[in-house]
Motif scaffolding. Sequence first.
Motif: not given
Lengths: 409, 409
Positions: B113-114, B132-133, B135-136, B139
């Motif tokens: 959850g950064k 970790e994903s 979508s990250e 970002r």
Amino acid sequence: MKGMGPIPAVFSPDGSHQLSIGGRLAEELVAEAGGTPLFVYDNNIVGLQIARFRAAMPDGVDLHYAVKANPYPPLLAFIARYVDGFDVASAGELDRLDEAGVGDVPLSFAGPGKSDAELFRAIELGATINLESESEAGRALRLAGELGIRPKLAVRVNPPFAIRGAGMKMGGAASQFGLDHDRAADLVRELVAAGADWRGLHIYAGSQVLDLDALVEAQRATVALAAEIAEAAGAEPPKINLGGGFGIPYFAGDTELDVEALGRALNEILCNAPQVLALTCFSIELGRWMVGEAGVYLTRVIERKESRGKTFLVTDGGLHHMLAASGNFGQLLRRNYPVAVAGRFGAAAEEDVTVTGCLCTPLDLIADDVALPRADAGDLIAVFCAGAYGLSASPQAFLSQTAAREVLV
Amino acid sequence: MKGMGPIPAVFSPDGSHQLSIGGRLAEELVAEAGGTPLFVYDNNIVGLQIARFRAAMPDGVDLHYAVKANPYPPLLAFIARYVDGFDVASAGELDRLDEAGVGDVPLSFAGPGKSDAELFRAIELGATINLESESEAGRALRLAGELGIRPKLAVRVNPPFAIRGAGMKMGGAASQFGLDHDRAADLVRELVAAGADWRGLHIYAGSQVLDLDALVEAQRATVALAAEIAEAAGAEPPKINLGGGFGIPYFAGDTELDVEALGRALNEILCNAPQVLALTCFSIELGRWMVGEAGVYLTRVIERKESRGKTFLVTDGGLHHMLAASGNFGQLLRRNYPVAVAGRFGAAAEEDVTVTGCLCTPLDLIADDVALPRADAGDLIAVFCAGAYGLSASPQAFLSQTAAREVLV
């Protein structure tokens, strides 16, 4: 899908599908507080609980607040107006009361490991010390002598019974808390002989109880035990702290404690109490029941992600603020606290999701496999029943994550 | 009587029966620190572990320290001299590194959850981000673009296996950590295509493992998985973080991990690694194994008391500093950490006692029904294996009790 606990009825959704707390939109509260994670405590809910207690309980039963449940100073300042006493468990809790500016509420102090410095300060403040052993009594008398103060001393009793079905049992076994009941009368006699202001007995048999009959049975046994000790000591106790133990529903299937029926039962118990307790004032010490449902923990979704067919909502909160909700604080079996999507509050569930915190540990679960309306990154998740044993009972420094904010509305 | 874990061999009693830590008497350390409760961390023990790792592991395997295990800044400053990288899990851990003044050690940043702010800061610092994903990743690329920096990006993989017998399993199931392994190659290709500095893979399958064979099996599977992903992505990974997972003995019956045999096995695995990993640098990320046994928690007995035939030592410490020792942090079954009476260290056991903290909750157990030499009020109790996931992983504000001190010797 797994179940979750019931959302407290006071948070009833309306057509807007927006969660309000104390009449304020959750998003507004977050904006004002400066961000998430945020604990919001609604003083109206606390006030309603206090009013409910007063209406339900027999006249003259004092209400004490157990500061350990939530020591947030603005909350203490609110509660101070309505309770008959604060029960503290450390010098640090006295500091919280100082911060709250509530010096004039009667204090009692319990805890199995009080230091000399703590005893000194509490005696100086005129607090009632709930003595947990003969040797602590000796220390308290010695320190009171040094202070030239007649100390207010009560005896905490380890009862020979626990409350059936209590979330946490205290009593019925060997324990670090209080004196075994069969040694209490001797200590009472010694305190009286030593010239202390003996304030009575403190008997705490368990906490987080939802079963009316179990609590009534424990209160009946507590009053009988207090009378037995008083008779044996040949002294009429000015006060009996009956403990607390009122639970709140956290999990699927939990139903609320019938406090009105409990009050009627307690009235009958007290009306029929033995003669040695005829002049005794009774008190009940509550923490969780008073503030638990008044708190909502708001945390924002950072990532929505899929893994092996499951959907995860990763939030900016976690067990560093709500350890109990993660299932890691005294629970043998992890179950889900009530949660909701704040911006779709009361909307129909659309999917099964797992809500996690942001920590790098699989322990950091907020809600496991629950049915919720759709939520995406940016949405607020509300965790209910977060008012007691929430922030102060969590490892806030874990992984050096963002501190939670708190606000009273 | 119940068992307790083994006291780390480095603390060997001598005829004086006084516990020394880093060559200093426990009582001296407490006096210097200003009182109890006190965490003492011995940098020699940390250094010995690091030396042992270096001697055991194949040449060129990097050692990273997982700051989450213990973020005490003087300890970080010591460790910084000997490791190849720091793995952080929050912006707060970057703050701890700043406090420690260790800006020049390579950083990597993992966590499900950064926040954008955390990604921004980490990219600006030149840290490797373990994504970790997808979508990250999006970002991170966007924020790097705003910064005008070519970001160092690695992909954290959720492996299709977990480590047998791990204290905490990560992998083999749906998870908030990393990308499912079958999506990793696609993301690697996208990162390379986007012009990012792709740093490789991070594969973490579990922690607190004492079983050599299970760890070897996991490392073998990790290397094979990394090769498979690299082949599918058509890219040679500069670095593979193999995770950590090295456990330490906490409980009765636990035996230490054979790190030398693990090193030999890893050497064989790496010598036979697929061609796509020929130029890859491997790293292992350790926290608990490096610092856990280096920490001793010292707490003083306030009350010695008897209840229903049992003897209790109530101390001024408790679960607010050592949550894991109380059995309330991820353990299904409570077991005893190793403890000792510091002033009778190595003396014969004389009695069975239960050591508790000072909190008003029966959860606050330090050691349940253990055989110890006699201890009285005023004596120091030492809790071993307190160097990792101790103070920072505990609810320090609970019951507003005294803060613990920390010292590095």
